[in-house]
Design a protein around this motif. Sequence first.
Motif, PDB file in Angstrom:
ATOM      1  N   LEU A   1      -5.817 -18.393 -60.169  1.00  0.00           N
ATOM      2  CA  LEU A   1      -5.833 -16.544 -60.219  1.00  0.00           C
ATOM      3  C   LEU A   1      -7.402 -15.767 -59.544  1.00  0.00           C
ATOM      4  O   LEU A   1      -8.693 -16.348 -60.183  1.00  0.00           O
ATOM      5  CB  LEU A   1      -5.218 -15.941 -60.419  1.00  0.00           C
ATOM      6  CG  LEU A   1      -3.217 -16.304 -60.466  1.00  0.00           C
ATOM      7  CD1 LEU A   1      -3.092 -17.170 -61.205  1.00  0.00           C
ATOM      8  CD2 LEU A   1      -2.574 -15.057 -61.499  1.00  0.00           C
ATOM      9  N   SER A   2      -6.994 -15.398 -58.562  1.00  0.00           N
ATOM     10  CA  SER A   2      -8.335 -14.461 -58.309  1.00  0.00           C
ATOM     11  C   SER A   2      -8.933 -13.653 -59.354  1.00  0.00           C
ATOM     12  O   SER A   2      -7.507 -12.927 -59.464  1.00  0.00           O
ATOM     13  CB  SER A   2      -8.117 -13.770 -56.777  1.00  0.00           C
ATOM     14  OG  SER A   2      -7.749 -13.269 -57.009  1.00  0.00           O
ATOM     15  N   ALA A   3      -9.292 -13.039 -59.080  1.00  0.00           N
ATOM     16  CA  ALA A   3     -10.219 -12.108 -60.050  1.00  0.00           C
ATOM     17  C   ALA A   3      -9.149 -10.350 -59.679  1.00  0.00           C
ATOM     18  O   ALA A   3      -8.909  -9.588 -60.643  1.00  0.00           O
ATOM     19  CB  ALA A   3     -11.146 -11.455 -59.619  1.00  0.00           C
ATOM     20  N   SER A   4      -9.148 -10.752 -58.190  1.00  0.00           N
ATOM     21  CA  SER A   4      -8.034  -9.643 -58.100  1.00  0.00           C
ATOM     22  C   SER A   4      -6.625 -10.017 -58.002  1.00  0.00           C
ATOM     23  O   SER A   4      -5.946  -8.950 -58.930  1.00  0.00           O
ATOM     24  CB  SER A   4      -7.416  -9.303 -56.380  1.00  0.00           C
ATOM     25  OG  SER A   4      -9.386  -9.100 -56.156  1.00  0.00           O
TER      26      SER A   4
ATOM     27  N   GLY B   1      -5.168  -1.836 -65.549  1.00  0.00           N
ATOM     28  CA  GLY B   1      -6.190  -1.033 -66.017  1.00  0.00           C
ATOM     29  C   GLY B   1      -7.051  -1.694 -66.032  1.00  0.00           C
ATOM     30  O   GLY B   1      -8.320  -0.919 -67.032  1.00  0.00           O
ATOM     31  N   VAL B   2      -8.198  -2.864 -65.759  1.00  0.00           N
ATOM     32  CA  VAL B   2      -8.786  -3.225 -65.054  1.00  0.00           C
ATOM     33  C   VAL B   2      -9.291  -3.265 -63.475  1.00  0.00           C
ATOM     34  O   VAL B   2      -8.088  -3.750 -62.756  1.00  0.00           O
ATOM     35  CB  VAL B   2      -9.431  -4.755 -65.695  1.00  0.00           C
ATOM     36  CG1 VAL B   2      -9.584  -4.228 -67.316  1.00  0.00           C
ATOM     37  CG2 VAL B   2      -8.164  -5.769 -65.652  1.00  0.00           C
ATOM     38  N   THR B   3     -10.671  -3.590 -63.739  1.00  0.00           N
ATOM     39  CA  THR B   3     -10.612  -3.640 -62.093  1.00  0.00           C
ATOM     40  C   THR B   3     -11.259  -5.038 -61.580  1.00  0.00           C
ATOM     41  O   THR B   3     -11.465  -5.642 -62.800  1.00  0.00           O
ATOM     42  CB  THR B   3     -12.284  -3.051 -61.451  1.00  0.00           C
ATOM     43  OG1 THR B   3     -12.870  -3.432 -62.349  1.00  0.00           O
ATOM     44  CG2 THR B   3     -11.680  -1.338 -61.308  1.00  0.00           C
TER      45      THR B   3
ATOM     46  N   ILE C   1     -14.630 -10.133 -63.675  1.00  0.00           N
ATOM     47  CA  ILE C   1     -15.354 -11.049 -63.033  1.00  0.00           C
ATOM     48  C   ILE C   1     -16.800 -10.931 -64.254  1.00  0.00           C
ATOM     49  O   ILE C   1     -17.707 -11.781 -64.893  1.00  0.00           O
ATOM     50  CB  ILE C   1     -16.150 -10.868 -61.756  1.00  0.00           C
ATOM     51  CG1 ILE C   1     -14.917 -10.672 -60.799  1.00  0.00           C
ATOM     52  CG2 ILE C   1     -17.658 -11.341 -61.099  1.00  0.00           C
ATOM     53  CD1 ILE C   1     -15.663 -10.455 -59.212  1.00  0.00           C
ATOM     54  N   GLY C   2     -17.239  -9.669 -64.452  1.00  0.00           N
ATOM     55  CA  GLY C   2     -17.606  -9.557 -65.431  1.00  0.00           C
ATOM     56  C   GLY C   2     -17.203  -9.901 -67.315  1.00  0.00           C
ATOM     57  O   GLY C   2     -18.332 -10.949 -67.158  1.00  0.00           O
TER      58      GLY C   2
END
Length: 186
Positions: free
Chosen positions: A19-22, A30-32, A37-38
């Motif tokens: 899955l992609s980070a998005s 609750g997270v971006t 990614i971080g």
Amino acid sequence: MAWTEDRVETLKKLWADGLSASQIAKQLGGVTRNAVIGKVHRLGLSGRAAPSRPARRPAPRPAPRPAAAKPAVAKAAAPQAAPAKPKAVIAEAKSAPLTAPKDAAKLPNGEYATVLTLREGMCKWPIGDPTDTEFRFCGRHSGVGNAYCEAHAQLAYQPQAKRKRKPGDDAKAVLDSLQAARRVNF
């Protein structure tokens, strides 16, 4: 939002699933995307399933041509693919030099060839300044597939020997600058 053990495990599983980070950020909530990614980088999760991409078809390879008997020549010595010259132009270059016509040929209607009246088989050698109202093209007969008449073809397609530059000037300047830099640096 804190990264709990459960959320980190979910992140690892979703990342391994490709899955992609998005998409992971949406599922966790609750997270971006940047937070995902971080965390992925801090966890060192570089290995992951390949993302789904459309299957690429390999480009069809042309049928191999039979190799002609060529003399063994080093590839470095061979010039890079030079633009192909029409056969008629090559034959013309070997013939006696022609003097290029000074003025353009008049068309049957009495006018000179312009960019709008040029056709196949007409010499496309420009005569004059393009910004001037008197600008025109040669317009004389050129062979089919040739851009210029015989005289202008000899001007356009000169043999390599006629276009020799003075190698001493440029090479000497480069060598002098390298020697000067060497003295400064050492």
